[in-house]
Design an enzyme around this catalytic site. Structure first.
Site, mmCIF file in Angstrom:
data_model
loop_
_atom_site.group_PDB
_atom_site.id
_atom_site.type_symbol
_atom_site.label_atom_id
_atom_site.label_comp_id
_atom_site.label_asym_id
_atom_site.label_seq_id
_atom_site.Cartn_x
_atom_site.Cartn_y
_atom_site.Cartn_z
ATOM 1 N N GLU A 45 27.652 45.884 69.422
ATOM 2 C CA GLU A 45 27.114 44.708 68.718
ATOM 3 C C GLU A 45 28.142 44.116 67.762
ATOM 4 O O GLU A 45 29.210 44.690 67.521
ATOM 5 C CB GLU A 45 25.817 45.105 67.987
ATOM 6 C CG GLU A 45 24.748 45.539 68.976
ATOM 7 C CD GLU A 45 23.376 45.764 68.350
ATOM 8 O OE1 GLU A 45 23.282 45.878 67.107
ATOM 9 O OE2 GLU A 45 22.406 45.845 69.133
ATOM 10 N N CYS B 214 26.623 43.989 76.189
ATOM 11 C CA CYS B 214 25.663 44.973 76.690
ATOM 12 C C CYS B 214 26.382 46.164 77.340
ATOM 13 O O CYS B 214 27.535 46.071 77.774
ATOM 14 C CB CYS B 214 24.761 44.342 77.748
ATOM 15 S SG CYS B 214 23.605 43.126 77.132
ATOM 16 N N ASN C 280 26.351 49.584 74.520
ATOM 17 C CA ASN C 280 26.326 48.270 73.888
ATOM 18 C C ASN C 280 27.188 48.285 72.625
ATOM 19 O O ASN C 280 27.250 49.282 71.903
ATOM 20 C CB ASN C 280 24.902 47.785 73.604
ATOM 21 C CG ASN C 280 24.031 48.771 72.858
ATOM 22 O OD1 ASN C 280 24.226 49.987 72.935
ATOM 23 N ND2 ASN C 280 23.050 48.259 72.130
ATOM 24 N N CYS D 172 23.552 40.418 82.479
ATOM 25 C CA CYS D 172 24.036 41.623 83.179
ATOM 26 C C CYS D 172 23.666 41.581 84.652
ATOM 27 O O CYS D 172 24.464 41.976 85.512
ATOM 28 C CB CYS D 172 23.490 42.882 82.515
ATOM 29 S SG CYS D 172 24.257 43.208 80.914
ATOM 30 N N CYS E 79 19.437 42.779 81.136
ATOM 31 C CA CYS E 79 19.221 41.377 80.755
ATOM 32 C C CYS E 79 19.730 40.460 81.875
ATOM 33 O O CYS E 79 20.412 40.899 82.817
ATOM 34 C CB CYS E 79 19.922 41.069 79.438
ATOM 35 S SG CYS E 79 21.702 40.857 79.590
ATOM 36 N N GLU F 24 25.810 47.610 80.280
ATOM 37 C CA GLU F 24 26.116 47.457 81.708
ATOM 38 C C GLU F 24 27.393 46.664 81.920
ATOM 39 O O GLU F 24 28.223 46.985 82.777
ATOM 40 C CB GLU F 24 24.980 46.723 82.442
ATOM 41 C CG GLU F 24 23.612 47.337 82.296
ATOM 42 C CD GLU F 24 22.845 46.775 81.108
ATOM 43 O OE1 GLU F 24 23.391 46.757 79.979
ATOM 44 O OE2 GLU F 24 21.703 46.368 81.306
HETATM 45 N N1 THU Z 1 21.229 45.502 75.637
HETATM 46 C C1 THU Z 1 22.028 46.095 76.587
HETATM 47 O O1 THU Z 1 22.980 46.815 76.259
HETATM 48 N N2 THU Z 1 21.725 45.882 77.889
HETATM 49 C C2 THU Z 1 20.717 45.072 78.333
HETATM 50 O O2 THU Z 1 20.651 44.742 79.504
HETATM 51 C C3 THU Z 1 19.685 44.649 77.388
HETATM 52 C C4 THU Z 1 20.124 44.630 75.959
HETATM 53 C C5 THU Z 1 21.583 45.687 74.221
HETATM 54 C C6 THU Z 1 22.172 44.465 73.587
HETATM 55 C C7 THU Z 1 21.837 44.678 72.127
HETATM 56 O O3 THU Z 1 22.867 45.443 71.537
HETATM 57 C C8 THU Z 1 20.558 45.526 72.156
HETATM 58 O O4 THU Z 1 20.427 46.009 73.472
HETATM 59 C C9 THU Z 1 19.307 44.746 71.799
HETATM 60 O O5 THU Z 1 19.183 43.610 72.539
#
Ligand code: THU
Length: 131
Positions: free
Chosen positions: A44, A53, A42, A89, A86, A55
């Site tokens: 941010e 994210c 991920n 994704c 999520c 994935e």
């Molecule tokens: N996150 C992912 O990388 N993948 C997901 O499917 C769920 C959420 C990350 C996004 C963000 O940086 C952190 O988790 C908190 O939501």
């Protein structure tokens, strides 16, 4: 590659996560049909909605390198619970790999196996666009 090795690759990919806001580090390892593995983490952003994210990082890396056929993805978060993908994704994975197998791991490497039929039933896809 064994399931454990793919999960290990996802766990290791978390080390590159840029997550100063949530402090929740996620890694993914996407296996192509030809055996190639693309990892992702991920990434941010201070404008939270611009976060990407793990994935989707992995699948966009793979597609941008010419791969479109995938068989498995391992996803690992940084808590004791499995790191479920999520909704965004799930939708993006479904575009390229509706039959994808998912290995959803805890930070400790314990994983559950599932598929997109279970995670995204009645999904919207290219076939719903009509002519
Ligand atoms: N996150 C992912 O990388 N993948 C997901 O499917 C769920 C959420 C990350 C996004 C963000 O940086 C952190 O988790 C908190 O939501």
């Amino acid at each position: 590659m064994t399931e454990q090795e793919l999960v290990r690759a996802a766990l290791d990919a978390r080390h590159h996560a840029y997550a100063p806001y949530s402090n929740f580090h996620v890694g993914a390892a996407l296996e192509c049909e030809d055996g190639t593995v693309f990892t992702g983490c991920n990434v941010e952003n201070a404008a939270f909605g611009s976060t990407m994210c793990a994935e989707r990082t992995a699948i966009f890396k793979a597609v941008s390198e010419g791969k479109r056929h995938f068989c498995r993805i391992a996803i690992a978060g940084s808590s004791g619970d499995p790191c479920w993908p999520c909704g965004s994704c799930r939708q993006v994975l479904s575009e390229f790999a509706p039959d994808l197998e998912l290995l959803i791991s805890t930070a400790g490497g314990h994983f559950v196996k599932t598929d997109l039929t279970a995670l995204l039933p009645h999904s919207f896809g290219a076939g719903n666009l009509g002519e």
